[in-house]
Design an enzyme around this catalytic site. Sequence first.
Site, short mmCIF file in Angstrom:
data_model
loop_
_atom_site.label_atom_id
_atom_site.label_comp_id
_atom_site.label_asym_id
_atom_site.label_seq_id
_atom_site.Cartn_x
_atom_site.Cartn_y
_atom_site.Cartn_z
N SER A 90 27.79 41.77 43.87
CA SER A 90 28.72 42.61 43.13
C SER A 90 28.00 43.85 42.57
O SER A 90 27.38 44.59 43.33
CB SER A 90 29.40 41.78 42.05
N ASP A 211 38.64 39.51 49.52
CA ASP A 211 37.99 39.69 48.23
C ASP A 211 38.96 40.39 47.29
O ASP A 211 39.39 41.51 47.56
CB ASP A 211 36.71 40.52 48.42
N HIS A 245 35.54 36.53 45.38
CA HIS A 245 34.44 37.49 45.22
C HIS A 245 33.08 36.80 45.12
O HIS A 245 32.07 37.48 44.95
CB HIS A 245 34.72 38.30 43.94
#
Length: 266
Positions: A90, A211, A245
């Site tokens: 991320s 996602d 995610h």
Amino acid sequence: MNARVFGNEDGETVVLAHGYGGTRFIWEDVAPALAATFRVVVFDWSFSGAAATNKDGGEGYCCSYYGLADELAALMDELGVRRAAFVGHSMAGMIGCIASIARPDLFSHLVLVGASPRYINEDGYEGGFDPADVDVMLAAAGADFAAWAPRFAEAVVGQGHPSAVARFAKQLGAMRPDAAVAVLRAVLTSDLRGVLPGVAARCTIVHCARDAVAPLAVARYMQRAMVGSGGGGGTDTVVIESSGHFPQLTAPKEFVRVLETVLLDH
């Protein structure tokens, strides 16, 4: 930064960097398997709920991508790590990109997991969120962080993975609310697209097919933008057929297989 180094001392060093809301424990389903082949480094960013700076009276935390890139370089210097493979989840993906430009000696390969340089939609760019969505999210997190955190965890990890949601929610909920909101604001409002063309290290993008935070279009955009990575050979993208995610939580076996394939393919 609570760094831990373990695994195969003769293997390539792999630095695992968690993203927003996580801690070094976000990797615990994949790190043992990776440690059989690689020398593994895990750590906590200064904003993490597991960091000493998270406690009241701590020295403070950083919510700047560039400041966090400095944190990363300082940690790798302290550990004597050079030419490492960096796996950034991320927001940590873009932190690694910035650090690799400033300190190319530290990195041999960047693996960007669910990374995004920009989360807000614009004409010609799909980031995943409209500006109004970001305003609502920041207002909710700021008004009652304890109530917002579990809802956010379920949205980003995925409703079909309740145990993974609970694990991430616990790590997110341990953050200082002021740190959590400040870092969230930095993540959602920053525009780091200009960083991408300057990345020269070999790079692989790993993205979940569905996602909820960074749509697959973001991965495709990054691949096009990073034309200079890998010595001009460009960037590869690997899509994991999973939702959410956090592939290290929701598809750990597949995630390990992808990492092993990517990192051993020299």
